[in-house]
Design a protein around this motif. Structure first.
Motif, PDB file in Angstrom:
ATOM      1  N   VAL A  40       0.841  -1.208   0.000  1.00  0.00           N
ATOM      2  CA  VAL A  40       0.000   0.000   0.000  1.00  0.00           C
ATOM      3  C   VAL A  40       0.867   1.247   0.000  1.00  0.00           C
ATOM      4  CG1 VAL A  40      -1.654   1.352   1.344  1.00  0.00           C
ATOM      5  CG2 VAL A  40      -1.940  -1.134   1.115  1.00  0.00           C
ATOM      6  N   GLU A  41       1.913   1.244   0.810  1.00  0.00           N
ATOM      7  CA  GLU A  41       2.811   2.406   0.856  1.00  0.00           C
ATOM      8  C   GLU A  41       3.518   2.603  -0.485  1.00  0.00           C
ATOM      9  OE1 GLU A  41       4.079   2.428   5.589  1.00  0.00           O
ATOM     10  OE2 GLU A  41       5.137   1.109   4.180  1.00  0.00           O
ATOM     11  N   ALA A  42       3.969   1.489  -1.074  1.00  0.00           N
ATOM     12  CA  ALA A  42       4.636   1.579  -2.379  1.00  0.00           C
ATOM     13  C   ALA A  42       3.670   2.084  -3.439  1.00  0.00           C
ATOM     14  CB  ALA A  42       5.192   0.213  -2.771  1.00  0.00           C
ATOM     15  N   SER A  43       2.414   1.657  -3.353  1.00  0.00           N
ATOM     16  CA  SER A  43       1.401   2.123  -4.310  1.00  0.00           C
ATOM     17  C   SER A  43       1.180   3.621  -4.169  1.00  0.00           C
ATOM     18  CB  SER A  43       0.088   1.381  -4.090  1.00  0.00           C
ATOM     19  OG  SER A  43       0.236   0.005  -4.353  1.00  0.00           O
ATOM     20  N   ARG A  44       1.158   4.093  -2.925  1.00  0.00           N
ATOM     21  CA  ARG A  44       0.965   5.524  -2.708  1.00  0.00           C
ATOM     22  C   ARG A  44       2.128   6.329  -3.274  1.00  0.00           C
ATOM     23  NH1 ARG A  44      -1.145   5.148   3.571  1.00  0.00           N
ATOM     24  NH2 ARG A  44      -3.300   4.534   3.092  1.00  0.00           N
ATOM     25  N   HIS A  45       3.351   5.849  -3.080  1.00  0.00           N
ATOM     26  CA  HIS A  45       4.507   6.533  -3.640  1.00  0.00           C
ATOM     27  C   HIS A  45       4.433   6.567  -5.169  1.00  0.00           C
ATOM     28  CE1 HIS A  45       6.274   6.401   0.363  1.00  0.00           C
ATOM     29  NE2 HIS A  45       7.294   7.133  -0.089  1.00  0.00           N
ATOM     30  N   THR A  46       3.993   5.468  -5.744  1.00  0.00           N
ATOM     31  CA  THR A  46       3.883   5.401  -7.203  1.00  0.00           C
ATOM     32  C   THR A  46       2.815   6.362  -7.704  1.00  0.00           C
ATOM     33  OG1 THR A  46       4.564   3.081  -7.150  1.00  0.00           O
ATOM     34  CG2 THR A  46       3.516   3.863  -9.163  1.00  0.00           C
ATOM     35  N   GLU A  47       1.694   6.425  -6.988  1.00  0.00           N
ATOM     36  CA  GLU A  47       0.637   7.347  -7.394  1.00  0.00           C
ATOM     37  C   GLU A  47       1.089   8.799  -7.298  1.00  0.00           C
ATOM     38  OE1 GLU A  47      -2.202   6.584  -8.880  1.00  0.00           O
ATOM     39  OE2 GLU A  47      -1.348   4.556  -8.812  1.00  0.00           O
ATOM     40  N   ARG A  48       2.004   9.042  -6.400  1.00  0.00           N
ATOM     41  CA  ARG A  48       2.573  10.400  -6.290  1.00  0.00           C
ATOM     42  C   ARG A  48       3.293  10.750  -7.603  1.00  0.00           C
ATOM     43  NH1 ARG A  48       4.081  15.549  -5.460  1.00  0.00           N
ATOM     44  NH2 ARG A  48       6.209  15.824  -4.754  1.00  0.00           N
ATOM     45  N   VAL A  59       2.664   9.391 -10.533  1.00  0.00           N
ATOM     46  CA  VAL A  59       1.641   9.501 -11.566  1.00  0.00           C
ATOM     47  C   VAL A  59       0.991  10.884 -11.510  1.00  0.00           C
ATOM     48  CG1 VAL A  59      -0.598   8.636 -12.336  1.00  0.00           C
ATOM     49  CG2 VAL A  59       1.206   7.020 -11.662  1.00  0.00           C
ATOM     50  N   SER A  60       0.745  11.380 -10.328  1.00  0.00           N
ATOM     51  CA  SER A  60       0.120  12.697 -10.167  1.00  0.00           C
ATOM     52  C   SER A  60       0.998  13.801 -10.752  1.00  0.00           C
ATOM     53  CB  SER A  60      -0.147  12.964  -8.685  1.00  0.00           C
ATOM     54  OG  SER A  60      -0.658  14.260  -8.487  1.00  0.00           O
ATOM     55  N   VAL A  61       2.302  13.724 -10.504  1.00  0.00           N
ATOM     56  CA  VAL A  61       3.219  14.726 -11.051  1.00  0.00           C
ATOM     57  C   VAL A  61       3.232  14.660 -12.573  1.00  0.00           C
ATOM     58  CG1 VAL A  61       5.640  15.455 -11.194  1.00  0.00           C
ATOM     59  CG2 VAL A  61       4.656  14.799  -8.983  1.00  0.00           C
ATOM     60  N   PHE A  62       3.309  13.443 -13.117  1.00  0.00           N
ATOM     61  CA  PHE A  62       3.330  13.281 -14.569  1.00  0.00           C
ATOM     62  C   PHE A  62       2.020  13.759 -15.197  1.00  0.00           C
ATOM     63  CE2 PHE A  62       6.314   9.507 -13.683  1.00  0.00           C
ATOM     64  CZ  PHE A  62       7.422  10.338 -13.685  1.00  0.00           C
ATOM     65  N   GLN A  63       0.900  13.469 -14.530  1.00  0.00           N
ATOM     66  CA  GLN A  63      -0.393  13.905 -15.051  1.00  0.00           C
ATOM     67  C   GLN A  63      -0.500  15.421 -15.029  1.00  0.00           C
ATOM     68  OE1 GLN A  63      -2.973  11.825 -16.412  1.00  0.00           O
ATOM     69  NE2 GLN A  63      -3.415  13.900 -17.158  1.00  0.00           N
ATOM     70  N   GLY A  64       0.089  16.043 -14.006  1.00  0.00           N
ATOM     71  CA  GLY A  64       0.100  17.507 -13.945  1.00  0.00           C
ATOM     72  C   GLY A  64       0.849  18.106 -15.118  1.00  0.00           C
ATOM     73  N   PHE A  65       1.929  17.449 -15.532  1.00  0.00           N
ATOM     74  CA  PHE A  65       2.685  17.905 -16.684  1.00  0.00           C
ATOM     75  C   PHE A  65       1.839  17.814 -17.964  1.00  0.00           C
ATOM     76  CE2 PHE A  65       5.408  16.077 -20.165  1.00  0.00           C
ATOM     77  CZ  PHE A  65       5.854  17.294 -20.663  1.00  0.00           C
ATOM     78  N   ILE A  66       1.162  16.689 -18.140  1.00  0.00           N
ATOM     79  CA  ILE A  66       0.330  16.518 -19.333  1.00  0.00           C
ATOM     80  C   ILE A  66      -0.846  17.491 -19.309  1.00  0.00           C
ATOM     81  CG2 ILE A  66      -1.226  14.909 -20.501  1.00  0.00           C
ATOM     82  CD1 ILE A  66       0.777  12.706 -19.809  1.00  0.00           C
ATOM     83  N   ASP A  67      -1.407  17.741 -18.129  1.00  0.00           N
ATOM     84  CA  ASP A  67      -2.485  18.724 -18.017  1.00  0.00           C
ATOM     85  C   ASP A  67      -1.998  20.110 -18.455  1.00  0.00           C
ATOM     86  OD1 ASP A  67      -4.202  16.785 -17.102  1.00  0.00           O
ATOM     87  OD2 ASP A  67      -4.019  17.342 -14.987  1.00  0.00           O
ATOM     88  N   ALA A  68      -0.758  20.425 -18.097  1.00  0.00           N
ATOM     89  CA  ALA A  68      -0.197  21.718 -18.512  1.00  0.00           C
ATOM     90  C   ALA A  68      -0.070  21.785 -20.031  1.00  0.00           C
ATOM     91  CB  ALA A  68       1.159  21.938 -17.851  1.00  0.00           C
ATOM     92  N   LEU A  69       0.360  20.684 -20.643  1.00  0.00           N
ATOM     93  CA  LEU A  69       0.422  20.630 -22.107  1.00  0.00           C
ATOM     94  C   LEU A  69      -0.972  20.816 -22.707  1.00  0.00           C
ATOM     95  CD1 LEU A  69       2.877  17.653 -22.799  1.00  0.00           C
ATOM     96  CD2 LEU A  69       3.295  20.077 -23.269  1.00  0.00           C
TER      97      LEU A  69
END
Length: 312
Positions: free
Chosen positions: A181-189, A191-201
């Motif tokens: 669960v902790e590893a999943s949360r770190h991974t989702e973090r 994903v959130s950063v990468f998605q923010g980049f694509i949202d900016a594009l």
């Protein structure tokens, strides 16, 4: 030619700012591509730096887009002023009316002389040049952003597909001390950063679309005004060559083939203007103020030579 020089310097400045924004996106794109290729989550420091860069870019993006918006609004205001000058060309001035009391022929000569002094064909040639440059700038920007978005969306999908491997590797790197669960949360973090980049594009692409829709509606206005002036001056449109304005070639092609009409133009213009005003209220307000100003006090282009595409 002060008006030309000012416009050229402003569009060059806007282009430089847009290129700087693209350069600022590159580290985030590279980080995402690396994570997708290696199926590894970047460490927190690199993710935090990427997130901070995106946040710090936001004011610069707004500045760059506002600079382009001012050029788009300025072009629209100039077109409206020229249209107003054309529409009121037959309306006598006070002096012309007084002359008409003595001689209708003399009044007509004065009106025709004033019409010639306006130099509208030359002004329209300059406005077409500006529209062509602006459309080229915005289309080029959008094409680059779309290519980057396609690449980065593919990288994000690849990273998401490899998420089980990323989570397993993340746990193994710290000797199993981290739960799934902790590893999943770190991974989702990540994903959130990468998605923010694509949202900016996506935001940048959306702004380019707003610009293009307005530019296309304004260009249709400009071409229709060009036709009306050509007919009034008994000059043809045969010389209105797409080669002179390569970024407007499709629109000019439709125009010269008689496929561009006023039907639906008001609806398209209103839709484009509303979208532009929602995204850039200050620039839209400046456009409206310039259009409302009397022509003599409004934006004025210097006298220009007869354009090459109009037959004398």
């Amino acid at each position: 030619m002060a008006g030309e020089q000012l416009f050229d310097s402003e569009i060059e400045r806007a282009g430089d700012m847009l290129r700087a924004m693209r350069d600022a996106f590159e580290p985030s794109a590279a980080l995402l591509a690396e994570a997708a290729a290696d199926r590894v989550l970047p460490d927190e420091a690199r993710l935090a730096a990427a997130e901070e860069r995106l946040g710090a870019m936001a004011p610069d993006v707004r500045t760059a887009e506002a600079a382009t918006a001012r050029l788009v609004a300025g072009l629209a205001a100039e077109i409206a002023i020229r249209r107003s000058e054309f529409d009121t060309r037959e309306r006598p001035t006070r002096l012309e009316r007084l002359t008409g009391h003595v001689s209708k022929a003399a009044m007509r000569r004065r009106i025709e002389a004033r019409w010639r002094r306006l130099g509208l064909p030359g002004h329209l040639a300059e406005l077409l040049r500006r529209a062509d440059l602006l459309v080229g700038l915005v289309k080029g920007e959008r094409d680059i952003l779309l290519a980057q978005r396609t690449k980065s969306e593919g990288d994000l999908l690849a990273f998401l597909d490899g998420r089980p491997y990323v989570i397993g590797k993340l746990r193994s790197e710290i000797g199993g001390a981290m739960t799934r669960v902790e590893a999943s949360r770190h991974t989702e973090r990540g994903v959130s950063v990468f998605q923010g980049f694509i949202d900016a594009l996506n935001g940048r692409v959306g702004t380019c679309n707003v610009f293009l829709h307005k530019l296309m509606a304004d260009t249709e206005d400009l071409l229709i005004l060009h036709q009306a002036i050509s007919e009034t001056a008994r000059q043809g449109d045969e010389g209105l060559s797409p080669e002179l304005f390569p970024n407007l070639a499709p629109e000019i092609g439709r125009f010269t083939e008689g496929m561009l009409t006023v039907r639906g133009l008001d609806r398209r213009r209103d839709h484009a203007d509303r979208a532009f005003a929602e995204r850039f209220p200050a620039e839209a307000a400046g456009e409206a103020a310039a259009e409302a100003r009397p022509p003599k006090a409004g934006l004025r282009l210097p006298a220009l030579p007869q354009p090459r595409f109009l037959r004398s």
